[in-house]
Design a protein around this motif. Structure first.
Motif, PDB file in Angstrom:
ATOM      1  N   ALA A  81      24.779  28.898  59.035  1.00 22.14           N
ATOM      2  CA  ALA A  81      26.166  29.244  58.691  1.00 22.14           C
ATOM      3  C   ALA A  81      26.666  28.313  57.584  1.00 22.14           C
ATOM      4  O   ALA A  81      26.331  27.129  57.565  1.00 22.14           O
ATOM      5  CB  ALA A  81      27.038  29.087  59.933  1.00 22.14           C
ATOM      6  N   VAL A 119      34.614  27.720  63.371  1.00 18.79           N
ATOM      7  CA  VAL A 119      33.801  26.968  64.335  1.00 18.79           C
ATOM      8  C   VAL A 119      33.875  25.471  64.007  1.00 18.79           C
ATOM      9  O   VAL A 119      33.595  25.073  62.872  1.00 18.79           O
ATOM     10  CB  VAL A 119      32.330  27.452  64.298  1.00 18.79           C
ATOM     11  CG1 VAL A 119      31.500  26.716  65.349  1.00 18.79           C
ATOM     12  CG2 VAL A 119      32.250  28.958  64.521  1.00 18.79           C
ATOM     13  N   LYS A 175      32.490  21.653  65.052  1.00 23.26           N
ATOM     14  CA  LYS A 175      31.410  20.990  65.803  1.00 23.26           C
ATOM     15  C   LYS A 175      31.519  19.476  65.650  1.00 23.26           C
ATOM     16  O   LYS A 175      31.507  18.965  64.521  1.00 23.26           O
ATOM     17  CB  LYS A 175      30.034  21.438  65.274  1.00 23.26           C
ATOM     18  CG  LYS A 175      29.791  22.922  65.477  1.00 23.26           C
ATOM     19  CD  LYS A 175      28.381  23.336  65.112  1.00 23.26           C
ATOM     20  CE  LYS A 175      28.140  24.779  65.545  1.00 23.26           C
ATOM     21  NZ  LYS A 175      26.780  25.230  65.291  1.00 23.26           N
ATOM     22  N   VAL A 230      31.429  21.945  70.744  1.00 20.47           N
ATOM     23  CA  VAL A 230      31.628  23.072  69.826  1.00 20.47           C
ATOM     24  C   VAL A 230      32.873  23.848  70.236  1.00 20.47           C
ATOM     25  O   VAL A 230      33.017  24.229  71.392  1.00 20.47           O
ATOM     26  CB  VAL A 230      30.398  24.017  69.833  1.00 20.47           C
ATOM     27  CG1 VAL A 230      30.642  25.236  68.959  1.00 20.47           C
ATOM     28  CG2 VAL A 230      29.153  23.278  69.359  1.00 20.47           C
ATOM     29  N   GLU A 234      32.371  25.223  60.344  1.00 24.32           N
ATOM     30  CA  GLU A 234      31.486  26.243  59.787  1.00 24.32           C
ATOM     31  C   GLU A 234      31.952  27.663  60.043  1.00 24.32           C
ATOM     32  O   GLU A 234      32.807  27.926  60.885  1.00 24.32           O
ATOM     33  CB  GLU A 234      30.035  26.028  60.225  1.00 24.32           C
ATOM     34  CG  GLU A 234      29.743  26.293  61.663  1.00 24.32           C
ATOM     35  CD  GLU A 234      28.252  26.118  61.983  1.00 24.32           C
ATOM     36  OE1 GLU A 234      27.570  25.290  61.361  1.00 24.32           O
ATOM     37  OE2 GLU A 234      27.778  26.832  62.878  1.00 24.32           O
ATOM     38  N   GLU A 235      31.361  28.546  59.277  1.00 21.23           N
ATOM     39  CA  GLU A 235      31.706  29.970  59.350  1.00 21.23           C
ATOM     40  C   GLU A 235      31.237  30.531  60.692  1.00 21.23           C
ATOM     41  O   GLU A 235      30.222  30.092  61.237  1.00 21.23           O
ATOM     42  CB  GLU A 235      31.072  30.673  58.153  1.00 21.23           C
ATOM     43  CG  GLU A 235      29.966  31.580  58.487  1.00 21.23           C
ATOM     44  CD  GLU A 235      29.173  32.112  57.316  1.00 21.23           C
ATOM     45  OE1 GLU A 235      29.480  33.226  56.864  1.00 21.23           O
ATOM     46  OE2 GLU A 235      28.201  31.451  56.906  1.00 21.23           O
ATOM     47  N   LEU A 271      29.549  33.204  62.957  1.00 20.07           N
ATOM     48  CA  LEU A 271      28.514  34.231  62.809  1.00 20.07           C
ATOM     49  C   LEU A 271      28.501  35.126  64.042  1.00 20.07           C
ATOM     50  O   LEU A 271      28.908  34.701  65.118  1.00 20.07           O
ATOM     51  CB  LEU A 271      27.134  33.579  62.671  1.00 20.07           C
ATOM     52  CG  LEU A 271      26.921  32.610  61.507  1.00 20.07           C
ATOM     53  CD1 LEU A 271      25.531  31.984  61.596  1.00 20.07           C
ATOM     54  CD2 LEU A 271      27.079  33.327  60.170  1.00 20.07           C
ATOM     55  N   GLU A 298      21.909  35.748  70.301  1.00 19.72           N
ATOM     56  CA  GLU A 298      21.333  34.408  70.177  1.00 19.72           C
ATOM     57  C   GLU A 298      19.979  34.372  70.874  1.00 19.72           C
ATOM     58  O   GLU A 298      19.831  34.900  71.972  1.00 19.72           O
ATOM     59  CB  GLU A 298      22.252  33.393  70.840  1.00 19.72           C
ATOM     60  CG  GLU A 298      23.426  33.006  69.968  1.00 19.72           C
ATOM     61  CD  GLU A 298      24.274  31.933  70.620  1.00 19.72           C
ATOM     62  OE1 GLU A 298      23.762  30.827  70.857  1.00 19.72           O
ATOM     63  OE2 GLU A 298      25.453  32.219  70.888  1.00 19.72           O
ATOM     64  N   LYS A 358      25.156  31.248  78.758  1.00 24.99           N
ATOM     65  CA  LYS A 358      25.874  29.965  78.811  1.00 24.99           C
ATOM     66  C   LYS A 358      27.181  30.007  79.599  1.00 24.99           C
ATOM     67  O   LYS A 358      27.630  28.992  80.113  1.00 24.99           O
ATOM     68  CB  LYS A 358      26.163  29.468  77.395  1.00 24.99           C
ATOM     69  CG  LYS A 358      24.899  28.977  76.714  1.00 24.99           C
ATOM     70  CD  LYS A 358      25.173  28.186  75.457  1.00 24.99           C
ATOM     71  CE  LYS A 358      23.882  27.563  74.972  1.00 24.99           C
ATOM     72  NZ  LYS A 358      23.676  27.566  73.560  1.00 24.99           N
ATOM     73  N   MET A 413      20.635  32.662  65.622  1.00 28.98           N
ATOM     74  CA  MET A 413      21.438  33.873  65.777  1.00 28.98           C
ATOM     75  C   MET A 413      20.846  34.918  64.844  1.00 28.98           C
ATOM     76  O   MET A 413      20.571  34.636  63.671  1.00 28.98           O
ATOM     77  CB  MET A 413      22.893  33.595  65.450  1.00 28.98           C
ATOM     78  CG  MET A 413      23.807  34.679  65.979  1.00 28.98           C
ATOM     79  SD  MET A 413      25.526  34.278  65.755  1.00 28.98           S
ATOM     80  CE  MET A 413      25.930  33.465  67.266  1.00 28.98           C
ATOM     81  N   ILE A 424      21.610  28.175  64.449  1.00 25.23           N
ATOM     82  CA  ILE A 424      22.891  27.750  65.015  1.00 25.23           C
ATOM     83  C   ILE A 424      22.800  26.263  65.342  1.00 25.23           C
ATOM     84  O   ILE A 424      23.733  25.508  65.137  1.00 25.23           O
ATOM     85  CB  ILE A 424      23.204  28.560  66.298  1.00 25.23           C
ATOM     86  CG1 ILE A 424      23.552  30.005  65.939  1.00 25.23           C
ATOM     87  CG2 ILE A 424      24.301  27.927  67.123  1.00 25.23           C
ATOM     88  CD1 ILE A 424      24.951  30.198  65.377  1.00 25.23           C
TER      89      ILE A 424
END
Ligand code: AMP
Ligand code: GLY
Length: 423
Positions: free
Chosen positions: A118, A141, A143, A153, A185-186, A188, A192, A214, A273, A282
């Protein structure tokens, strides 16, 4: 050979269970291990990050080979410490484990070597990060740079949410020091897939694919957890995807690390991803995934110790690693209330009954053993794994086994192996 495995979860249980198939194994120690692991290895009360204590133990017991399961000791440099004493150890050195230890580092590596990921920017200044967020269209996003127990995240649906998330990370230090540097970040979309791989510094050999669930509840609702279940193989990761990932991601990552003087020996976990533009990274992890390991290793037909030794010796290209054609599923049985708050100490019944089926294995994550009985001792308690000639058969068998196991306030997802995609 005498082996030491470092860690205490279902992943380490799965590693130990597979290692025990090797004829070369004479004895396995696990530091610190858990109740269930103590049925298969001698657990020693040394913390996984007590590097000095671990080195001392390995020397005293003349351990021949150590396997590091967990991320924290790797990022802290446990492998360097063992090697400095002439001890044989499986895992990346500190300067290579940084691919998991610093998201800012791994993003920069990917950018420099054109590895698909990303788009992003890194900030250590709150005002500059806030200005940048205001130029983006949500979702955004965020992180935290360092290790944050998988919780660093944030996916923010609005500018306000992103700004308050940045404040939590950078000013309030909700994730401790790991959040003083932030990657923005962008967002996406796509399924996954976890691809774990063996690496000897030159050759990289991907294992069979897996997918993790998750969120705490069915249909991917509720809070993020350490993982509520896994299955292998992924239903969306075919030969075409695997070839593309090998060429555009796995090989370039190993080459990039070599060019940077950070040769990687151990497990590289590619968190991918599958986007409309192709597979993107990712995250990287520098160790086996948990609970991915609990569905990947049961499908391994080759000798795991031989593979670990080949990774250390740089001879992975000489091995022919074989996998079972079928599938595997792991249903995590957790304590009610996990991942927020939960009680411990409830008796667990039915494990022996469940394991009467030879295709079932219960991997212990948070259990204690007292007077021959197992008790809950953590959020994720056990991972019930089944293998089968197909993935669907494995899922059915795993749930049949889960039905035989009981403890107060048990919680598990009913939809492991069923994934909805918004491609
Ligand atoms: P990580 O700790 O990097 O594995 O991130 C945790 C989860 O956040 C991932 O498993 C994804 O579901 C999600 N995630 C991370 N990065 C992105 C991204 N750029 N776009 C969408 N989802 C993401
Ligand atoms: N299952 C995700 C991880 O091990 O990081």
């Amino acid at each position: 050979m005498k082996i030491l495995v470092i860690g205490s979860g279902g992943r380490e249980h799965a590693i130990i269970h597979k290692l025990l198939e090797s004829k070369k194994i004479e004895k396995i120690y696990c530091a610190p291990g858990n109740g269930g692991i103590s049925a298969e290895a001698e657990c020693v009360p040394i913390g996984a990050t007590d590097i000095e204590g671990l080195v001392k133990f390995a020397k005293e017991k003349a351990v021949d080979f150590t396997v590091v399961g967990m991320d924290d000791p790797l990022v802290m440099g446990v492998v360097d410490a063992f090697e400095a004493q002439g001890l044989r150890v499986f895992g990346p050195r500190k300067n290579a484990a940084i691919i998991e230890g610093s998201k800012a580092f791994s993003k920069e590596l990917m950018k420099k070597y054109n590895i698909p990921t990303a788009r992003y920017e890194t900030f250590d200044n709150f005002d500059k990060a806030s200005e940048y967020v205001k130029t983006l269209t949500p979702p955004v996003v965020l992180k935290a740079d360092g290790l944050a127990l998988g919780k660093g995240v944030l996916i923010c649906q609005s500018e306000e949410e992103a700004l308050s998330g940045l404040r939590e990370m950078m000013i309030d230090q909700k994730f401790g020091k790991s959040g003083t540097t932030v990657v923005i970040e962008e967002f996406l979309t796509g399924p996954e897939v976890s691809v774990l791989s063996f690496c000897d510094g030159k050759t990289v050999v991907p294992m069979v694919s897996a997918q993790d669930h998750k969120r705490a509840y069915d249909n991917d609702e509720g809070l993020n957890t350490g993982g509520m279940g896994t299955f292998s193989p992924s239903r969306v990761y075919g030969e075409k995807e695997a070839k593309e990932v090998m060429e555009k991601i796995c090989i370039p990552t190993v080459e990039a690390l070599n060019k940077e003087g950070r040769t990687f020996k151990g497990i590289i976990y590619f968190g991918l991803m599958l986007t409309k533009e192709g597979p993107k990274v990712i995250e990287y992890n520098c160790r086996f995934g948990d609970p991915e390991t609990q569905v990947v290793l049961p499908r391994l037909k080759s000798d795991l110790l031989e593979i670990f030794e080949a990774c250390v010796d740089g001879t992975l290209d000489k091995l022919n690693i074989e996998w079972d054609e079928g599938g595997a599923a792991c249903v995590v049985m957790a304590s009610g209330g996990y991942p927020v708050s939960y009680k411990k100490g409830y008796e667990i019944t039915g494990i022996d009954e469940a394991e009467k089926d030879p295709s079932v294995k219960v991997y212990h994550a948070g259990t204690a053993l007292k007077d021959g009985k197992y008790y809950t001792n953590g959020g994720r308690v056990i991972g019930v794994t089944a293998t089968g000639s197909s993935l669907d058969e494995a899922i059915k068998t795993a749930y049949k086994a889960v039905d035989k196991i009981d403890f107060k306030d048990k919680h598990f997802r009913k939809d492991i192996g069923v994934k909805k995609y918004n491609f």
